[in-house]
Design a protein around this motif. Structure first.
Motif, mmCIF file in Angstrom:
data_model
loop_
_atom_site.group_PDB
_atom_site.id
_atom_site.type_symbol
_atom_site.label_atom_id
_atom_site.label_comp_id
_atom_site.label_asym_id
_atom_site.label_seq_id
_atom_site.Cartn_x
_atom_site.Cartn_y
_atom_site.Cartn_z
ATOM 1 N N HIS A 149 70.010 93.894 82.593
ATOM 2 C CA HIS A 149 70.398 95.134 83.280
ATOM 3 C C HIS A 149 71.869 95.457 83.047
ATOM 4 C CE1 HIS A 149 66.886 94.977 86.380
ATOM 5 N NE2 HIS A 149 66.590 95.716 85.356
ATOM 6 N N LEU A 160 63.354 100.356 80.142
ATOM 7 C CA LEU A 160 63.923 99.111 79.599
ATOM 8 C C LEU A 160 63.529 98.937 78.143
ATOM 9 C CD1 LEU A 160 63.344 96.454 82.430
ATOM 10 C CD2 LEU A 160 65.505 97.514 81.774
ATOM 11 N N VAL A 188 61.277 93.486 75.632
ATOM 12 C CA VAL A 188 62.594 93.586 76.267
ATOM 13 C C VAL A 188 63.244 92.212 76.392
ATOM 14 C CG1 VAL A 188 63.796 94.124 78.438
ATOM 15 C CG2 VAL A 188 62.086 95.712 77.530
ATOM 16 N N THR A 243 66.194 98.880 75.035
ATOM 17 C CA THR A 243 66.261 97.673 74.199
ATOM 18 C C THR A 243 65.966 98.007 72.744
ATOM 19 O OG1 THR A 243 65.508 96.344 76.082
ATOM 20 C CG2 THR A 243 65.366 95.332 73.911
#
Length: 370
Positions: free
Chosen positions: A76, A348, A64, A352
């Motif tokens: 974020h 996440l 990530v 990504t």
């Protein structure tokens, strides 16, 4: 991502100490009873399974951050937009703050039960928080230095496990694979809580020189943590009967209690006292992460957010004045940390991965054909 000056960066190998110091804390003093509740003496298998799962999560975190913006606050906002991004940032801030409160208050309880029953909670908390302010306000390099010392200096305490060897019965571990899959999974879930702390990588990643090269040190840290937990687990299961273990809140301390040397009558007092060198880095790094996220979100000075958080932690420790409240705090923190590990980090990673491949396909379509 905000560019960090090279003077504030730390070497990649220090990631080993940052991750390991955050994984090993107050939980190592009594996690054995919790995992044995589900899979009995076969729970040592859950120690292995949980370690493998954490290795996968560490790999996801690096994927990530290596392929994103490098800064979790910016990541974020990039992945989820302004509103949801700030919501994730706020959640991460509160998680690290809750983690700090849990570690500090639980360690204070250990001090009060084993050493000074009449000592006021706020006095011990105040001393710890003053030390934490000194460490965190001095910058991330100082935090990394404390984490280094918090691993190296107490390392000799592992030798104490030699003393209970004459009272151990490793036949307790037999037969192996005597539980069902559900029990192993339940024990693994509870063991995962003892490995938490590696998620601080999300915040301090931009402060690492050549950050991509530090991944192997993060994995080495988790491997070292695993070896320590496995050793303590096997010794504890060989030392205690299942009935004794089910009634013992701090099994590790009870094993250390039998150590006798000519110049110290109660070596468990020495152990509890020295363990503050393990707890201080735990608290300092978590508070640094929390105040760092707050600074990036609100764009205010780090010292301001740090003081506010320390006051909140002191107030929380004063309020948590009974065993019931402390137990509830630990349960809530453990649940939040577990679900953060199994849902937030994979989310996440997936976002990504999709973003990276979407950009790659877009570039391929935009490039002129020959």
């Amino acid at each position: 991502m905000q560019k960090i000056k090279e003077a504030f960066l730390v070497s990649p190998f220090l990631v080993f100490f940052l991750v390991h110091s955050e994984q090993v804390g107050v939980g190592v003093l009594g996690y054995q009873r919790i995992i044995a509740k589900y899979a009995g003496y076969d729970s040592w298998i859950s120690v292995i399974i949980a370690a493998i799962f954490v290795h996968i999560l560490i790999w996801m975190i690096y994927y990530v951050l290596d392929n994103g913006d490098g800064d979790i606050v910016t990541t974020h906002k990039t992945l989820f937009g302004g509103f949801l991004g700030n919501l994730f940032n706020l959640s991460l801030l509160l998680y690290f703050l809750l983690w700090s409160i849990t570690v500090l208050r639980t360690y204070i309880e250990v001090i009060q039960v084993w050493m000074f029953p009449t000592l006021s909670t706020w006095k011990i908390a105040a001393v710890f928080l003053i030390l934490t302010y000194y460490v965190v306000s001095s910058g991330f390099r100082t935090v990394a230095g404390i984490c280094f010392l918090g691993v190296v200096i107490p390392l000799g305490l592992i030798v104490l496990l030699v003393y209970p060897l004459e009272f151990t019965h490793f036949s307790n571990l037999l037969p192996v694979f005597d539980e069902n899959v559900k029990d192993y999974l339940s024990a693994t879930k509870n063991m995962m809580l003892s490995y938490l702390g590696f998620e601080t990588l999300l915040v301090f990643y931009p402060f690492i020189k050549n950050a991509k090269r530090s991944q192997k040190f993060a994995h080495h840290a988790n491997l070292f943590t695993f070896m320590m937990y496995l050793l303590v687990t096997l010794f504890s299961f060989a030392f205690f009967s299942e009935e004794q273990l089910s009634r013992n809140i701090w099994a590790t301390l009870s094993m250390v209690k039998i150590v006798q040397v000519s110049f110290v009558e109660r070596f468990d007092f020495v152990f509890v006292s020295m363990w503050c060198l393990v707890i201080l880095p735990n608290i300092a790094l978590a508070i640094w992460c929390s105040s760092r996220v707050a600074k990036l979100m609100l764009n205010i000075r780090h010292h301001v957010t740090l003081i506010v958080m320390l006051v909140l932690i002191l107030a929380a420790c004063y309020y948590l004045d009974t065993r019931l409240k402390i137990n509830m705090l630990n349960n809530y923190t453990n649940k939040i940390g577990f679900y953060l590990a199994i849902s937030y980090i994979p989310l996440l990673f997936i976002m990504t991965f999709i973003k990276k491949h979407f950009k790659k396909n877009k570039k391929e379509q935009a490039s002129p054909t020959t």
